[in-house]
Design a protein around this motif. Sequence first.
Motif, PDB file in Angstrom:
ATOM      1  N   LYS A  36       0.817  -1.218   0.000  1.00  0.00           N
ATOM      2  CA  LYS A  36       0.000   0.000   0.000  1.00  0.00           C
ATOM      3  C   LYS A  36       0.849   1.266   0.000  1.00  0.00           C
ATOM      4  N   PHE A  37       2.174   1.121   0.205  1.00  0.00           N
ATOM      5  CA  PHE A  37       3.051   2.300   0.167  1.00  0.00           C
ATOM      6  C   PHE A  37       3.886   2.254  -1.116  1.00  0.00           C
ATOM      7  N   ASP A  38       4.560   3.360  -1.409  1.00  0.00           N
ATOM      8  CA  ASP A  38       5.385   3.450  -2.613  1.00  0.00           C
ATOM      9  C   ASP A  38       6.710   2.728  -2.355  1.00  0.00           C
ATOM     10  N   GLU A  39       6.784   1.483  -2.800  1.00  0.00           N
ATOM     11  CA  GLU A  39       7.957   0.650  -2.500  1.00  0.00           C
ATOM     12  C   GLU A  39       9.222   1.171  -3.194  1.00  0.00           C
ATOM     13  N   THR A  40      10.347   0.908  -2.558  1.00  0.00           N
ATOM     14  CA  THR A  40      11.644   1.237  -3.158  1.00  0.00           C
ATOM     15  C   THR A  40      12.046   0.110  -4.094  1.00  0.00           C
ATOM     16  N   LYS A 177      11.729   4.536  -6.926  1.00  0.00           N
ATOM     17  CA  LYS A 177      10.471   4.072  -6.340  1.00  0.00           C
ATOM     18  C   LYS A 177       9.619   3.390  -7.415  1.00  0.00           C
ATOM     19  N   VAL A 178       8.687   2.557  -6.971  1.00  0.00           N
ATOM     20  CA  VAL A 178       7.787   1.866  -7.891  1.00  0.00           C
ATOM     21  C   VAL A 178       6.973   2.880  -8.705  1.00  0.00           C
ATOM     22  N   SER A 179       6.717   4.050  -8.113  1.00  0.00           N
ATOM     23  CA  SER A 179       5.925   5.089  -8.801  1.00  0.00           C
ATOM     24  C   SER A 179       6.690   5.744  -9.955  1.00  0.00           C
ATOM     25  N   PHE A 180       8.006   5.522 -10.028  1.00  0.00           N
ATOM     26  CA  PHE A 180       8.796   6.058 -11.142  1.00  0.00           C
ATOM     27  C   PHE A 180       8.327   5.384 -12.445  1.00  0.00           C
ATOM     28  N   SER A 181       8.524   6.076 -13.562  1.00  0.00           N
ATOM     29  CA  SER A 181       8.207   5.455 -14.851  1.00  0.00           C
ATOM     30  C   SER A 181       9.261   4.386 -15.161  1.00  0.00           C
ATOM     31  N   GLU A 182       8.936   3.497 -16.091  1.00  0.00           N
ATOM     32  CA  GLU A 182       9.899   2.454 -16.484  1.00  0.00           C
ATOM     33  C   GLU A 182      11.156   3.084 -17.077  1.00  0.00           C
ATOM     34  N   GLU A 183      10.967   4.215 -17.790  1.00  0.00           N
ATOM     35  CA  GLU A 183      12.119   4.913 -18.393  1.00  0.00           C
ATOM     36  C   GLU A 183      13.041   5.475 -17.312  1.00  0.00           C
ATOM     37  N   SER A 216      11.405  -5.069  -5.548  1.00  0.00           N
ATOM     38  CA  SER A 216      10.840  -3.953  -4.780  1.00  0.00           C
ATOM     39  C   SER A 216      10.877  -4.357  -3.311  1.00  0.00           C
ATOM     40  N   THR A 217      10.616  -3.414  -2.417  1.00  0.00           N
ATOM     41  CA  THR A 217      10.747  -3.653  -0.973  1.00  0.00           C
ATOM     42  C   THR A 217      10.061  -4.938  -0.524  1.00  0.00           C
ATOM     43  N   MET A 218       8.826  -5.140  -0.964  1.00  0.00           N
ATOM     44  CA  MET A 218       8.042  -6.285  -0.511  1.00  0.00           C
ATOM     45  C   MET A 218       7.830  -7.336  -1.600  1.00  0.00           C
ATOM     46  N   GLY A 219       8.398  -7.082  -2.778  1.00  0.00           N
ATOM     47  CA  GLY A 219       8.111  -7.966  -3.910  1.00  0.00           C
ATOM     48  C   GLY A 219       9.146  -9.058  -4.115  1.00  0.00           C
ATOM     49  N   PRO A 220       8.877  -9.970  -5.058  1.00  0.00           N
ATOM     50  CA  PRO A 220       9.815 -11.056  -5.366  1.00  0.00           C
ATOM     51  C   PRO A 220      10.994 -10.546  -6.189  1.00  0.00           C
ATOM     52  N   GLY A 221      12.106 -11.267  -6.155  1.00  0.00           N
ATOM     53  CA  GLY A 221      13.285 -10.889  -6.928  1.00  0.00           C
ATOM     54  C   GLY A 221      13.151 -11.312  -8.385  1.00  0.00           C
ATOM     55  N   VAL A 222      13.669 -10.475  -9.279  1.00  0.00           N
ATOM     56  CA  VAL A 222      13.648 -10.774 -10.712  1.00  0.00           C
ATOM     57  C   VAL A 222      15.095 -10.802 -11.191  1.00  0.00           C
ATOM     58  N   LYS A 223      15.539 -11.965 -11.687  1.00  0.00           N
ATOM     59  CA  LYS A 223      16.943 -12.100 -12.119  1.00  0.00           C
ATOM     60  C   LYS A 223      17.142 -11.571 -13.534  1.00  0.00           C
TER      61      LYS A 223
END
Length: 232
Positions: A36-40, A177-183, A216-223
């Motif tokens: 619910k927060f803006d994850e790093t 942050k997750v709120s940043f654009s992909e670019e 992301s802070t609470m998310g799974p890792g992506v290799k």
Amino acid sequence: MKRGKKYTEAAKLVDRAVQYDKAEAISVVKKAAAAKFDETVEVHIRTGCDGRHAEQQIRGAVVLPHGTGKKVRVLVFAKGDRAAEAEAAGADYVGAEELIPRIQNDGWLDFDVVVATPDMMGVVGRLGRVLGPKGLMPNPKAGTVTMDVTKAVNDIKAGKIEYRLDKTNIIHVPIGKVSFSEEQLGDNFQTLMDAIIKAKPSSLKGQYLKSVTLTSTMGPGVKLNVAKLVNA
């Protein structure tokens, strides 16, 4: 380790058998962030270095083009004109010897980065036991021991981050942050990776980057596909 429902759902978005390219990895990390927060968004780089050897220690700093999305509190140890310059540049706290007991005895640590002029390092050295373990000790390689306090404060406020090997020879760095654009995340990630690749110790034999994971802070890792990163 038991994972929550949100994490389990997010983990389904990641194919463990795949090593993603940069753009795909960033896209998946953004989709998998369900807090619910803006994850790093963080990068974890496992290296082939042996940090016990001084010549294989990696430490440096880089200014991310889009910052980290975090408000950074800067403490500057300086006197006279340099103290005035630090205040003018927007340092959150500026002082000298009088700050020692506040940090040592009162446990005051309301700051994220410490900058010091070279002449103040004798004073700051007394705080080694407190600042060292927290990774807050000023260091010339990171640009935090300098006479140009204006540039140091400006760079840090603009999104300068420090990278270094931990005890297991892994580098952990936030890139936004997750709120940043992909670019924006892509630009920040590439700027960091360019600096890390450039910092490869000349004495290192064997593979330098063993794995690069985005999360992301609470998310799974992506290799990520390391070969593509190195040859990009």
